[in-house]
Enzyme design. Structure first.
Site, PDB file in Angstrom:
ATOM      1  N   SER A  90       0.832  -1.209   0.000  1.00  0.00           N
ATOM      2  CA  SER A  90       0.000   0.000   0.000  1.00  0.00           C
ATOM      3  C   SER A  90       0.864   1.255   0.000  1.00  0.00           C
ATOM      4  CB  SER A  90      -0.881   0.008   1.251  1.00  0.00           C
ATOM      5  OG  SER A  90      -1.451   1.283   1.463  1.00  0.00           O
ATOM      6  N   TYR A 112      -1.846   6.012  -5.257  1.00  0.00           N
ATOM      7  CA  TYR A 112      -2.861   7.047  -5.472  1.00  0.00           C
ATOM      8  C   TYR A 112      -2.120   8.183  -6.165  1.00  0.00           C
ATOM      9  CZ  TYR A 112      -5.687   4.883  -1.670  1.00  0.00           C
ATOM     10  OH  TYR A 112      -6.411   4.033  -0.862  1.00  0.00           O
ATOM     11  N   THR A 138      -5.104   2.855  -7.670  1.00  0.00           N
ATOM     12  CA  THR A 138      -6.440   2.763  -7.071  1.00  0.00           C
ATOM     13  C   THR A 138      -7.291   3.927  -7.562  1.00  0.00           C
ATOM     14  OG1 THR A 138      -5.572   1.600  -5.159  1.00  0.00           O
ATOM     15  CG2 THR A 138      -7.697   2.683  -4.880  1.00  0.00           C
ATOM     16  N   LYS A 202      -7.261  -0.450 -10.054  1.00  0.00           N
ATOM     17  CA  LYS A 202      -7.983  -1.159  -8.985  1.00  0.00           C
ATOM     18  C   LYS A 202      -9.181  -0.330  -8.551  1.00  0.00           C
ATOM     19  CE  LYS A 202      -7.271  -2.739  -4.187  1.00  0.00           C
ATOM     20  NZ  LYS A 202      -7.817  -1.707  -3.307  1.00  0.00           N
ATOM     21  N   HIS A 226     -12.931  -1.646  -2.743  1.00  0.00           N
ATOM     22  CA  HIS A 226     -12.076  -1.210  -1.632  1.00  0.00           C
ATOM     23  C   HIS A 226     -12.513  -1.885  -0.328  1.00  0.00           C
ATOM     24  CE1 HIS A 226      -9.119   2.287  -1.340  1.00  0.00           C
ATOM     25  NE2 HIS A 226      -9.097   1.814  -0.117  1.00  0.00           N
TER      26      HIS A 226
HETATM   27  C1  FNR Z   1      -7.689  -1.432   2.468  1.00  0.00           C
HETATM   28  N1  FNR Z   1      -7.708  -1.300   1.077  1.00  0.00           N
HETATM   29  C2  FNR Z   1      -6.805  -0.451   0.468  1.00  0.00           C
HETATM   30  N2  FNR Z   1      -6.780  -0.347  -0.889  1.00  0.00           N
HETATM   31  C3  FNR Z   1      -5.888   0.460  -1.505  1.00  0.00           C
HETATM   32  O1  FNR Z   1      -5.888   0.519  -2.732  1.00  0.00           O
HETATM   33  N3  FNR Z   1      -4.986   1.194  -0.775  1.00  0.00           N
HETATM   34  C4  FNR Z   1      -4.951   1.142   0.584  1.00  0.00           C
HETATM   35  O2  FNR Z   1      -4.123   1.775   1.223  1.00  0.00           O
HETATM   36  C5  FNR Z   1      -5.911   0.308   1.240  1.00  0.00           C
HETATM   37  N4  FNR Z   1      -5.940   0.255   2.610  1.00  0.00           N
HETATM   38  C6  FNR Z   1      -6.801  -0.632   3.223  1.00  0.00           C
HETATM   39  C7  FNR Z   1      -6.760  -0.742   4.608  1.00  0.00           C
HETATM   40  C8  FNR Z   1      -7.564  -1.673   5.237  1.00  0.00           C
HETATM   41  C9  FNR Z   1      -7.483  -1.797   6.731  1.00  0.00           C
HETATM   42  C10 FNR Z   1      -8.428  -2.499   4.490  1.00  0.00           C
HETATM   43  C11 FNR Z   1      -9.300  -3.542   5.153  1.00  0.00           C
HETATM   44  C12 FNR Z   1      -8.491  -2.365   3.115  1.00  0.00           C
HETATM   45  C13 FNR Z   1      -8.605  -2.153   0.266  1.00  0.00           C
HETATM   46  C14 FNR Z   1      -7.963  -3.492  -0.039  1.00  0.00           C
HETATM   47  O3  FNR Z   1      -6.917  -3.337  -0.986  1.00  0.00           O
HETATM   48  C15 FNR Z   1      -8.953  -4.496  -0.666  1.00  0.00           C
HETATM   49  O4  FNR Z   1      -9.629  -3.892  -1.740  1.00  0.00           O
HETATM   50  C16 FNR Z   1      -9.969  -5.037   0.348  1.00  0.00           C
HETATM   51  O5  FNR Z   1      -9.424  -5.139   1.610  1.00  0.00           O
HETATM   52  C17 FNR Z   1     -10.459  -6.403  -0.123  1.00  0.00           C
HETATM   53  O6  FNR Z   1     -11.471  -6.856   0.682  1.00  0.00           O
HETATM   54  P1  FNR Z   1     -11.274  -7.909   1.901  1.00  0.00           P
HETATM   55  O7  FNR Z   1     -10.411  -9.048   1.401  1.00  0.00           O
HETATM   56  O8  FNR Z   1     -10.654  -7.144   3.022  1.00  0.00           O
HETATM   57  O9  FNR Z   1     -12.685  -8.324   2.168  1.00  0.00           O
END
Ligand code: FNR
Length: 330
Positions: A90, A112, A138, A202, A226
């Site tokens: 991330s 981003y 993203t 994404k 997300h």
């Molecule tokens: C995320 N996600 C996310 N996506 C992204 O593009 N950049 C980011 O910094 C983050 N940070 C983030 C933090 C936390 C705590 C969570 C739970 C999620 C989204 C992540 O990449 C992904 O799309 C989802 O977490 C997928 O769903 P599940 O597997 O958590 O159900």
């Protein structure tokens, strides 16, 4: 874990309808297995952009791993490398990419694009130099989602001593990650011009956007909401996947994340056209309870579960799965 951090990891936006529906949507689907297809010795290996993965299961980019475990993203990366798959780091990682890369496994970087193009370009060069193999842009976050648990808890900033280490500029100052409401497709073309890395977008849910993405020369599409943290009320990802896969028509790989917890979830996603899936929260849970070993075991268990259900469903390899093997529960 500090309950405020636990809420940050587990929570979603608004009423958390999309967060719940990402999981519930899998409960509405059933597998229509094939039989007598001699599926001894399954082969789950999957190649994406020249990197071979042990199984079609990657780690989704998630923020702030130092809040989950003192080993932070570097511990996650060691677990992912041991499991033989790819970590998407991330942009909100709490350790520098150079340190995360020391785990030795393949990794991609989630970006981003920032309003300041010079900073964004500098960051892209930095992750390239550190060994990044693909960029994940993203696109579902023109503004931050309204995460009500965090608002209630007053969780707005990292605690003292922690920072988004990859947001340091030339002066060593850590910049805030800015969501850019002015982000448009032109910025994908701009990125294409400054890097030779594969670019995935994404956060695609609409098939028209999937077509646009391919038209703008992206190398991969990730169907994602997300994890229910941005637009509450957005469609569950497994419900959005078939139309996106059809729109892309095999021109680039389509990946999906959101609510994937079991081998059957992975199987259904592959059957509906995903080349691979990503998991977010289960990896954070494993990291917080057992560090790098926990992450490794969690990913291996999910891959073993996929292997088992593929045998039962009559698939020797992911390519043997097809949309006709998924039915909506009656
Ligand atoms: C995320 N996600 C996310 N996506 C992204 O593009 N950049 C980011 O910094 C983050 N940070 C983030 C933090 C936390 C705590 C969570 C739970 C999620 C989204 C992540 O990449 C992904 O799309 C989802 O977490 C997928 O769903 P599940 O597997 O958590 O159900």
């Amino acid at each position: 874990m500090n309950p405020v951090y636990a809420d940050f990891f587990a929570g979603g936006a608004g009423a958390e309808r999309t967060l719940r529906d990402n999981l519930a949507a899998y409960d509405r689907l059933r597998i229509v297995p094939r039989v007598l297809r001699a599926t001894g010795d399954r082969d789950l290996r999957t190649t994406l952009f020249g990197t071979e993965l042990a199984a079609p299961i990657l780690v989704a980019p998630t923020a702030f791993h130092l809040l989950a475990h003192p080993g932070g993203e570097a511990a996650t990366a060691r677990g992912v490398a041991a499991a033989g798959t790819v970590m998407v780091v991330s942009m909100a990682a709490t350790q520098p990419v150079e340190r995360i890369a020391e785990a030795g496994g393949p990794w991609w970087f989630q970006l981003y694009p920032q309003p300041d193009p010079a900073f964004t370009a500098g960051l892209v060069k930095r992750v390239e130099a550190a060994g990044c193999r693909a960029l994940v842009v993203t696109v579902d976050s023109p503004v931050f989602g309204r995460r009500e648990r965090d608002l209630r808890n007053g969780f707005t900033d990292l605690p003292d001593g922690l920072a988004c280490e990859n947001m340091r500029d030339d002066t060593g100052r850590v910049r805030d990650i800015e969501m850019d409401p002015a982000l448009g497709w032109d910025r994908i073309g701009w990125l294409r011009g400054i890097t030779g890395l594969p670019i995935l977008v994404k956060g695609i849910l609409h098939p028209a956007d999937a077509r646009l993405a391919v038209g703008h020369g992206v190398d991969g599409v990730i169907v994602s909401n997300h994890g229910g943290r941005q637009l509450d009320g957005a469609i569950a990802t497994i419900d959005a996947l078939p139309a996106v896969a059809e729109a892309v028509g095999g021109r680039v790989p389509v990946l999906v994340d959101g609510g994937i917890r079991r081998g059957t979830d992975v199987l259904i996603a592959l059957a509906r056209g995903a080349a691979a899936v990503l998991v977010g929260r289960p990896v954070l849970d494993a990291l917080s309870t057992a560090g790098a070993d926990g992450v490794r075991d969690q990913l291996r268990t999910l891959a073993a579960d996929l292997d088992h259900v593929m045998a039962l469903a009559g698939a020797k390899r992911p390519a043997d799965l097809s949309p006709d093997m998924v039915a909506v529960a009656g």
